[in-house]
Design an enzyme around this catalytic site. Structure first.
Site, PDB file in Angstrom:
ATOM      1  N   ASP A 189       0.793  -1.231   0.000  1.00  0.00           N
ATOM      2  CA  ASP A 189       0.000   0.000   0.000  1.00  0.00           C
ATOM      3  C   ASP A 189       0.827   1.283   0.000  1.00  0.00           C
ATOM      4  OD1 ASP A 189       1.037  -0.047   2.552  1.00  0.00           O
ATOM      5  OD2 ASP A 189      -0.889   0.044   3.593  1.00  0.00           O
ATOM      6  N   HIS A 190       2.108   1.202   0.366  1.00  0.00           N
ATOM      7  CA  HIS A 190       2.912   2.414   0.525  1.00  0.00           C
ATOM      8  C   HIS A 190       3.633   2.852  -0.749  1.00  0.00           C
ATOM      9  CE1 HIS A 190       2.187   2.518   4.776  1.00  0.00           C
ATOM     10  NE2 HIS A 190       3.188   3.334   5.029  1.00  0.00           N
ATOM     11  N   ASP A 239       3.523  -0.631  11.532  1.00  0.00           N
ATOM     12  CA  ASP A 239       3.068   0.700  11.152  1.00  0.00           C
ATOM     13  C   ASP A 239       2.454   1.328  12.395  1.00  0.00           C
ATOM     14  OD1 ASP A 239       2.257   2.317   8.366  1.00  0.00           O
ATOM     15  OD2 ASP A 239       0.937   2.736  10.069  1.00  0.00           O
ATOM     16  N   ARG A 243      -1.805  12.576  10.162  1.00  0.00           N
ATOM     17  CA  ARG A 243      -0.505  13.152  10.514  1.00  0.00           C
ATOM     18  C   ARG A 243      -0.207  14.277   9.533  1.00  0.00           C
ATOM     19  NH1 ARG A 243       3.091   8.317  12.060  1.00  0.00           N
ATOM     20  NH2 ARG A 243       1.915   8.476  14.007  1.00  0.00           N
ATOM     21  N   SER A 299       5.932   7.860  12.988  1.00  0.00           N
ATOM     22  CA  SER A 299       5.810   6.553  12.368  1.00  0.00           C
ATOM     23  C   SER A 299       6.637   5.491  13.089  1.00  0.00           C
ATOM     24  CB  SER A 299       6.256   6.611  10.907  1.00  0.00           C
ATOM     25  OG  SER A 299       5.440   7.488  10.165  1.00  0.00           O
ATOM     26  N   ARG A 318       8.569   3.435  11.732  1.00  0.00           N
ATOM     27  CA  ARG A 318       9.671   2.984  10.872  1.00  0.00           C
ATOM     28  C   ARG A 318      10.963   2.731  11.649  1.00  0.00           C
ATOM     29  NH1 ARG A 318       9.341   8.566   7.519  1.00  0.00           N
ATOM     30  NH2 ARG A 318       7.206   7.816   7.573  1.00  0.00           N
TER      31      ARG A 318
END
Length: 793
Positions: free
Chosen positions: A139-140, A204, A486, A682, A684
């Site tokens: 999806d990213h 995520d 965000r 995030s 990440r």
């Protein structure tokens, strides 16, 4: 005898709860007669979806009676303690905010950008398949530009090696693979995998979205996901609980989005750190399941570990509608497990009257700058901003439900009737193929396109910086309104002067038709095609589609395998985007000496600042290449410049990753000194992997965001916090650091930092503390948590 009476009492309570839920189907707006649905797809196989309620409640009963001596429990505690890896290990009790819990999650979900590094790490663990059901969602890596179909096709070409890698890894390890265009991870999870009372990890930060279905769903880095996939106990400090009682019901213009926008203003981006947000009260029963998911999703914006709602009628209805009747029925049988006990004590208590909340708009540049819409025009004028909306974007993982879209369409219909068109670009992102197909079948897509809307791919797109924007000049100051979660600077379009204001899809829609930031649809009018004043009537829409959800494109259904040991994982030779990982070196066993302060970061430093997304997403699977973006968004307190630091070895200025690499090449380790909430945003883990890769063994900060602090620990980086935060002021770039207390590191034991000022003879010491547990100290000694896992395998 007492246990027998208790058992019968609980049994009667469960029967009563189930009977109550079933009796409400015909009267509650959340329930409909499913016999009216035409061509309803078959029920899903819920074997791997339904939580093991019998085992969970048995574990919970043991913990509550034997460990906690019958203390009433919050819902979050019930779910967490029911998932303890070994409930018998906690003879000393469990204390919120202190005790480390070792948990066994039910499921793992990964999006394509973070899944790359998670899979690369899992490959080193030596496991034949994942130990728990897992999924990958593409999806990213889809850039929003020409529209849904064209953008997906372009992504399949430009990201072929990444998708091939993920698909081949999914086949080898038995992971469900959701293709590009199938939908956004959190919406897909809500529609397919989320279940009340379950525990899920997701790579995520907005994984808590599943809290809208009563699940404890926690955003983590890839190394945490590897724990669960490798059947290693997953560790987290027992969170404190913020109890939020909801009374009343939302007014016509107010949506669930406004609940969390309002709350973000109260708690700020740090107010939820170390806590679970747990909602309860009569107001919960007035909210849709997807509305609760929106609220849960944005709990990440206040730093919360996760958000959870008690099992409700709307959850039952949503499970039925998404063809998970087995989960719905089993959850209703266990309804007492899926709500807080009476007389539970919360660490903080907040009471909100939904009837009194008005629409809010949050921003710019931070999600906690919250303004009621009645005061927003004044706020715009006070700041001297141009009264113009350049683009309106709705959808994303936060607000892309059928309920959201149907309410937006009710407003678009009014504008269409009056001949009013958007004054800027209007983008719509469906959350999943199921939502997209249902919108199209029910005529919603046609209406949105008739008023000038552009339907984007079922993917993250502009929300995470995947937006090829063409309507503004470079570095042009402008304002956009989005229903995203965000709004950090640079995040959406890589333009530091784009102000992103967060609002509900309904408010975003009306304001793009007005084209003005000062517009309030509750009080203001527009001019229609006949030159007459026109005022929007309040939005309305169906919570669930009257004809059931459409199945959509069958080609986008997940690829599911049980694992294939002979499958080859595809990593092209000399790829610039994928690179096998080499284990980090273990700790050398001595104190750190001769460390240099690479940068003293001033102010907000999110994971976007530490490891930027947007165009850098293409390097998520290549640690060496993505390390070239390390801290490029950080503001240097010494010179008030972004990404400019003095190289203490050469005396010349350079960008942060360039100087970091120079230090590494010259065998000089370095550290970061940071402000509050370092690593906000995030999940990440690259923000931790990159600094570790470039030679950073420790970071000192006033405070850390939860996920990032854990990610640093996982990668063998020691996160230290100033015992006196004023000591932050004493540091400068180039200072030379030595530690006292790393040797013999223990939980709760301070670490002394000896500092020699760069270019002077001045020396001093500061005291720092840490939150390392006994097990986490072993990660540090081994060089990373993954090294420890591989060693155990």
């Amino acid at each position: 005898m007492f246990n027998r009476i208790l058992f019968l009492s609980k049994r009667c309570e469960l029967a009563h709860v189930r009977s109550t839920l079933l009796s409400k189907r015909s009267t509650s707006p959340h329930f409909r007669n499913m016999a009216s649905v035409v061509n309803r797809p078959p029920e899903k196989n819920c074997t791997d979806i339904t939580p093991p309620y019998t085992k969970l409640t048995r574990n919970l009963d043991f913990v509550q009676q034997n460990v906690l001596k019958g203390r009433p429990l919050s819902l979050a505690e019930k779910i967490l303690y029911a998932h303890l890896y070994n409930p018998h290990e906690y003879d000393g009790g469990i204390v919120r905010g202190e005790t480390y819990l070792k948990l066994k999650p039910d499921r793992v979900a990964m999006q394509d950008a973070s899944a790359q590094m998670a899979i690369l790490q899992f490959m080193l663990a030596g496991m034949p398949t994942t130990a728990v059901p897992s999924s990958i969602h593409c999806d990213h890596l889809i850039e929003a530009f020409q529209g849904a179909n064209k953008d997906v096709k372009a992504a399949e070409i430009s990201n072929k090696e990444i998708f091939d890698f993920l698909r081949s890894a999914a086949e080898k390890y038995g992971i469900a693979f959701w293709k590009p265009g199938s939908g956004i991870i959190h919406q897909i999870v809500l529609e397919n995998y989320a279940a009340p009372g379950g525990l899920m990890l997701g790579t995520d930060s907005h994984t808590p979205n599943a809290g809208g279905l009563g699940m404890i769903a926690i955003g983590v880095g890839g190394a945490d996901a590897v724990d669960a996939m490798a059947n290693i106990p997953w560790e987290i400090k027992a969170p404190k609980i913020i109890g939020i009682k909801l009374n009343g019901s939302l007014s016509k213009w107010t949506s669930p989005k406004d609940v969390i926008l309002n709350l973000a203003g109260k708690l700020t981006v740090r107010g939820g750190t170390g806590h679970v947000l747990e909602y309860f009260g009569p107001g919960v029963d007035t909210l849709s399941c997807t509305g609760m998911a929106t609220i849960s999703n944005m709990g990440a914006e206040v730093g919360a570990t996760t958000t959870v709602f008690p099992f409700s009628n709307s959850m039952y209805s949503y499970l039925i509608e998404t063809r998970r009747r087995t989960v719905a029925e089993e959850a209703s049988k266990n309804a007492s497990y899926l709500k807080a006990d009476d007389n539970v004590h919360y660490d903080q208590y907040i009471e909100l009257n939904l009837s009194e909340i008005e629409p809010h708009i949050n921003g710019p540049f931070t999600p906690d700058l919250s303004t009621p819409i009645s005061k927003f025009a004044e706020f715009v004028a006070k700041n001297g901003w141009k009264d113009e909306v350049k683009a309106g974007l709705i959808g994303s993982c936060t607000n892309s439900s059928y309920h959201d879209m149907s309410r937006v369409v009710s407003l678009a219909n009014q504008a269409l009737d009056k001949g009013i068109q958007p004054k800027g670009e209007f983008f719509i992102t469906p959350g999943s193929e199921q939502i997209r197909a249902t919108m199209e079948r029910d005529g919603q897509t046609e209406i949105l396109e008739q008023v000038g809307g552009k339907i984007l791919a079922n993917a993250c797109g502009p929300c995470i910086g995947q937006w090829k924007r063409t309507d503004i000049k470079e570095n042009e100051e402008n304002a956009i309104l989005t229903s995203f979660n965000r709004n950090f600077r640079n995040r959406n379009d890589n333009n530091p002067k784009t102000m992103n204001f967060l609002a509900s899809p309904e408010i975003v829609t009306t304001m793009i038709f007005a084209g003005k930031l000062s517009f309030n649809p509750m009080t203001d009018t527009l001019i229609d095609k006949d030159g007459k004043p026109f005022k929007f009537q309040s939005p309305h829409g169906d919570e669930l589609p009257r004809q059931g959800f459409a199945a959509g494109n069958k080609d986008l259904e997940p690829i599911i395998t049980v694992g294939n040991l002979s499958a080859e994982i595809t990593i092209p030779e000399n790829s610039s985007r994928l690179q096998k990982l080499e284990p980090f070196s273990p700790w050398h066993g001595d104190e750190f000496k001769g460390l240099k302060v690479l940068v003293k970061v001033k102010g907000k430093c999110t994971t976007d600042h530490i490891s930027a997304a947007g165009p850098w997403l293409k390097y998520k699977g290549h640690l060496e290449n993505i390390s070239n973006n390390t801290l490029i968004g950080a503001l240097n307190a010494d010179n008030e410049k972004i990404n400019v630091v003095r190289n203490a070895l050469t005396g010349k200025d350079g960008n942060i990753p360039e100087v970091a690499r120079y230090y590494k090449e010259n065998n000089v380790s370095w550290i970061v000194v940071a402000d509050h909430n370092y690593g906000e945003g995030s999940a990440r883990e690259h923000a931790a992997l990159q600094v570790r890769y470039l030679g950073c063994p420790l970071i000192i900060s006033k405070s850390f965001a939860r996920i990032h602090e854990t990610n640093l620990k996982k990668q063998g980086v020691l996160p230290l916090v100033f015992k006196n935060e004023k000591d932050y002021e004493l540091f400068s770039g180039g200072d030379i650091i030595e530690t006292v207390g790393v040797v013999g590191l223990e939980p709760g034991k301070d670490v002394i930092i000896k500092v020699k000022k760069h270019g002077t003879d001045e020396e001093f010491e500061v005291v720092t503390k840490h939150t390392m547990s006994k097990d986490q100290i072993e990660w540090f000694k081994m060089g990373s948590a993954l090294n420890l896992i591989a060693n155990q395998q």
